[in-house]
Design an enzyme around this catalytic site. Structure first.
Site, PDB file in Angstrom:
ATOM      1  N   ASP A 201      42.707   7.637 -57.636  1.00 29.89           N
ATOM      2  CA  ASP A 201      44.067   7.158 -57.882  1.00 29.89           C
ATOM      3  C   ASP A 201      44.898   6.957 -56.617  1.00 29.89           C
ATOM      4  OD1 ASP A 201      44.313   9.824 -57.221  1.00 29.89           O
ATOM      5  OD2 ASP A 201      45.632  10.349 -58.878  1.00 29.89           O
TER       6      ASP A 201
ATOM      7  N   GLU B 184      41.629  13.450 -69.434  1.00 27.90           N
ATOM      8  CA  GLU B 184      42.494  14.619 -69.670  1.00 27.90           C
ATOM      9  C   GLU B 184      43.972  14.247 -69.794  1.00 27.90           C
ATOM     10  OE1 GLU B 184      42.114  17.222 -66.281  1.00 27.90           O
ATOM     11  OE2 GLU B 184      42.809  15.703 -64.879  1.00 27.90           O
TER      12      GLU B 184
ATOM     13  N   GLY C 195      42.462  19.358 -54.090  1.00 28.45           N
ATOM     14  CA  GLY C 195      41.207  19.665 -54.790  1.00 28.45           C
ATOM     15  C   GLY C 195      40.025  19.103 -54.024  1.00 28.45           C
TER      16      GLY C 195
ATOM     17  N   ARG D 177      57.336  38.215 -49.664  1.00 32.34           N
ATOM     18  CA  ARG D 177      58.065  39.057 -48.722  1.00 32.34           C
ATOM     19  C   ARG D 177      58.714  40.192 -49.509  1.00 32.34           C
ATOM     20  NH1 ARG D 177      61.217  35.325 -44.870  1.00 32.34           N
ATOM     21  NH2 ARG D 177      59.143  34.608 -44.301  1.00 32.34           N
TER      22      ARG D 177
ATOM     23  N   ASP E  72      39.556  11.368 -58.678  1.00 37.98           N
ATOM     24  CA  ASP E  72      40.358  10.627 -59.665  1.00 37.98           C
ATOM     25  C   ASP E  72      40.456   9.135 -59.358  1.00 37.98           C
ATOM     26  OD1 ASP E  72      40.854  13.181 -60.589  1.00 37.98           O
ATOM     27  OD2 ASP E  72      42.864  13.307 -59.739  1.00 37.98           O
TER      28      ASP E  72
ATOM     29  N   ARG F 253      26.897  13.926 -85.429  1.00 35.61           N
ATOM     30  CA  ARG F 253      28.206  14.463 -85.047  1.00 35.61           C
ATOM     31  C   ARG F 253      28.982  13.481 -84.185  1.00 35.61           C
ATOM     32  NH1 ARG F 253      26.298  20.539 -83.304  1.00 35.61           N
ATOM     33  NH2 ARG F 253      26.793  21.548 -85.279  1.00 35.61           N
TER      34      ARG F 253
ATOM     35  N   GLY G  70      43.987  13.882 -51.081  1.00 34.14           N
ATOM     36  CA  GLY G  70      44.397  12.957 -52.130  1.00 34.14           C
ATOM     37  C   GLY G  70      45.876  12.649 -52.014  1.00 34.14           C
ATOM     38  N   ASP G  71      46.403  12.120 -53.083  1.00 35.67           N
ATOM     39  CA  ASP G  71      47.793  11.690 -53.116  1.00 35.67           C
ATOM     40  C   ASP G  71      48.786  12.742 -52.560  1.00 35.67           C
ATOM     41  OD1 ASP G  71      49.517   9.555 -54.279  1.00 35.67           O
ATOM     42  OD2 ASP G  71      50.319  11.305 -55.348  1.00 35.67           O
TER      43      ASP G  71
ATOM     44  N   HIS H 244      35.387  21.258 -63.809  1.00 40.14           N
ATOM     45  CA  HIS H 244      35.122  21.214 -62.366  1.00 40.14           C
ATOM     46  C   HIS H 244      33.689  20.873 -62.011  1.00 40.14           C
ATOM     47  CE1 HIS H 244      38.977  23.174 -62.761  1.00 40.14           C
ATOM     48  NE2 HIS H 244      39.235  22.739 -61.543  1.00 40.14           N
ATOM     49  N   LEU H 245      32.817  20.751 -63.017  1.00 39.79           N
ATOM     50  CA  LEU H 245      31.471  20.231 -62.720  1.00 39.79           C
ATOM     51  C   LEU H 245      31.587  18.859 -62.069  1.00 39.79           C
ATOM     52  CD1 LEU H 245      29.549  21.217 -65.969  1.00 39.79           C
ATOM     53  CD2 LEU H 245      29.206  22.130 -63.674  1.00 39.79           C
TER      54      LEU H 245
ATOM     55  N   GLY I  91      40.944  13.334 -64.118  1.00 46.49           N
ATOM     56  CA  GLY I  91      41.561  12.094 -63.637  1.00 46.49           C
ATOM     57  C   GLY I  91      43.078  12.117 -63.585  1.00 46.49           C
ATOM     58  N   ARG I  92      43.673  13.233 -64.021  1.00 51.58           N
ATOM     59  CA  ARG I  92      45.143  13.335 -64.083  1.00 51.58           C
ATOM     60  C   ARG I  92      45.729  12.117 -64.805  1.00 51.58           C
ATOM     61  NH1 ARG I  92      47.570  15.197 -58.471  1.00 51.58           N
ATOM     62  NH2 ARG I  92      46.643  13.239 -57.870  1.00 51.58           N
TER      63      ARG I  92
ATOM     64  N   THR J 226      39.396  11.646 -53.423  1.00 53.76           N
ATOM     65  CA  THR J 226      39.716  12.177 -54.741  1.00 53.76           C
ATOM     66  C   THR J 226      38.678  11.713 -55.741  1.00 53.76           C
ATOM     67  OG1 THR J 226      41.187  12.053 -56.649  1.00 53.76           O
ATOM     68  CG2 THR J 226      41.352  10.268 -55.109  1.00 53.76           C
TER      69      THR J 226
HETATM   70  O1  F6P Z   1      42.904  15.711 -58.610  1.00 52.76           O
HETATM   71  C1  F6P Z   1      41.625  16.189 -58.793  1.00 52.76           C
HETATM   72  C2  F6P Z   1      41.550  17.054 -60.013  1.00 52.76           C
HETATM   73  O2  F6P Z   1      40.216  17.471 -60.191  1.00 52.76           O
HETATM   74  C3  F6P Z   1      42.107  16.422 -61.286  1.00 52.76           C
HETATM   75  O3  F6P Z   1      41.223  15.495 -61.860  1.00 52.76           O
HETATM   76  C4  F6P Z   1      42.384  17.641 -62.136  1.00 52.76           C
HETATM   77  O4  F6P Z   1      43.408  17.416 -63.063  1.00 52.76           O
HETATM   78  C5  F6P Z   1      42.838  18.633 -61.106  1.00 52.76           C
HETATM   79  O5  F6P Z   1      42.323  18.218 -59.853  1.00 52.76           O
HETATM   80  C6  F6P Z   1      42.374  20.044 -61.392  1.00 52.76           C
HETATM   81  O6  F6P Z   1      42.886  20.863 -60.404  1.00 52.76           O
HETATM   82  P1  F6P Z   1      42.533  22.415 -60.226  1.00 52.76           P
HETATM   83  O7  F6P Z   1      41.488  22.485 -59.178  1.00 52.76           O
HETATM   84  O8  F6P Z   1      43.806  23.002 -59.804  1.00 52.76           O
HETATM   85  O9  F6P Z   1      42.026  22.927 -61.536  1.00 52.76           O
END
Ligand code: F6P
Length: 361
Positions: free
Chosen positions: A142, A235, A11, A85, A140, A175, A115-116, A284-285, A183-184, A138
């Site tokens: 991590d 998340e 990512g 294929r 995240d 509210r 990343g990882d 994704h922002l 952050g996985r 990353t």
């Molecule tokens: O690892 C980065 C990350 O943005 C995570 O925080 C998220 O869970 C994941 O990638 C989302 O991935 P994708 O781009 O496949 O939606």
């Protein structure tokens, strides 16, 4: 060192272009070496059109840009490459092809910014003899073996700004506003942005939550005249005795995508606290936009340091931040333990001192 390659995988994160720019400038300016950009992660090594020469001209003006001029891929694992294929999708090990291509291209080193997952692939390639050097990225935060990854600071800034905006509308409407952050399996973004944005509840995967503690916090605030609350939820957070929530309709070799915990928390707060609640999934922002000053600086220092490592033939290593200084570490050591929020650390301690509900008490 005459020629090095560079690729970005996994990512995207704000600061990738700053790494590429720094690597090109250092390689050409300091070592008189050529740089070959590999497009779309490792996929560019398996594709005749997958490379481009990078000179100072190509990297001019890219420092403040998000994304990556090289493109990236989440599915680009050459050890389990998915192709079609005869109309059928097949999975095959294309790692030997990658090794041959690196040799054929005459690369003295391959800088892999990832990343990882991407760094694990790099380590396996290194074990097959590839002259790989890792750069951790990353949002995240991590990746082990480094005190920070670039991308995280920008993501936290974006998340904090979103929390600030939710605050005013939450207060106006009485509210509960739930914000689901990325952050996985690590809660760094939700925790740091929650602290910086003044969240009342922060839920992270490292602390399974009890819903009742959230309700108590929301009710207690209402009783004392604060008819709104902000909940920052990672998340990957989950209820004690329960599981993480995923967006289920994933196919084609993608990693399972986390999602849905914000909605769950929001709905259960509405049902149990006699209060209206709304959920915002920032998504994704958090990955887009211009890198912060911190991320530009870190990414630039990582890019230059990676080229210096390449010149010293320190393959199989990853650049890292150690305190305030850039250092490097063996890739297998860095990846041995994934980084998670330290439950004994200062951020958690501070959150508790401030009376922020972390879902456990
Ligand atoms: O690892 C980065 C990350 O943005 C995570 O925080 C998220 O869970 C994941 O990638 C989302 O991935 P994708 O781009 O496949 O939606």
């Amino acid at each position: 060192m005459e020629r090095i390659g560079i690729l970005t995988g996994g990512g995207d994160a704000p600061g990738l272009n700053a790494v590429i720019r720094a690597a090109v400038k250092t390689a050409q300016g300091e070592f008189d070496a050529q740089v070959l950009g590999i497009k779309q992660g490792f996929e560019g090594l398996l594709n005749a059109e997958g490379t481009l020469e990078l000179t100072q001209r190509e990297v001019r003006g890219i420092l403040p840009l998000g994304g990556t001029i090289l493109g990236t891929a989440n599915r680009g694992n050459p050890f389990a490459r998915r192709t079609r294929r005869n109309g059928e999708e097949i999975v095959e090990d294309a790692s030997d092809e990658v090794v041959e291509r690196i040799e054929a291209l005459g690369l003295d080193a391959l800088i892999v910014v990832g990343g990882d997952g991407t760094l694990r692939i790099s380590m396996e390639l290194y074990e097959k003899g590839c002259p790989v050097i890792g750069v951790p990225k990353t949002i995240d935060n991590d990746v082990g073996g480094t005190d920070a990854c670039f991308g995280f600071d920008t993501a936290v800034e974006t998340a904090m700004e979103a929390i600030d905006r939710l605050h005013t509308t939450a207060e106006a409407h009485h509210r509960v506003m739930v914000i689901e952050l990325m952050g996985r399996d690590a809660g760094f973004i939700a925790l740091s942005a929650g602290l910086a944005g003044g969240a009342d509840v922060i839920l992270i995967p490292e602390i399974p939550f009890k819903s009742e503690t959230i309700y108590e916090k929301v009710r207690h605030r209402a009783k004392s005249g604060r008819y709104f609350s902000i909940i920052s939820v990672a998340e990957g957070a989950f209820e004690e005795g329960g599981d993480q929530r995923f967006i289920s309709d994933m196919k084609g070799g993608h990693a399972k995508r986390l999602g849905g915990i914000g909605q769950y928390v929001s709905q259960s707060v509405t049902e149990n606290c006699e209060v209206e609640s709304r959920v915002t999934v920032l998504g994704h922002l958090q990955r887009g936009g211009s890198p912060s000053a911190f991320d530009r600086g870190l990414a630039t220092r990582f890019g230059a340091a990676a080229v210096r490592l390449a010149a010293r033939k320190k393959y199989g290593r990853m650049v890292c931040l150690n305190g305030m200084e850039i250092s490097d570490i063996q890739l297998d050591k860095a990846l041995a333990v994934p980084k998670r929020v330290n439950l004994e650390g200062d951020e958690i301690r501070t959150a508790r001192d401030l009376g922020i509900c972390l879902g456990d008490s």
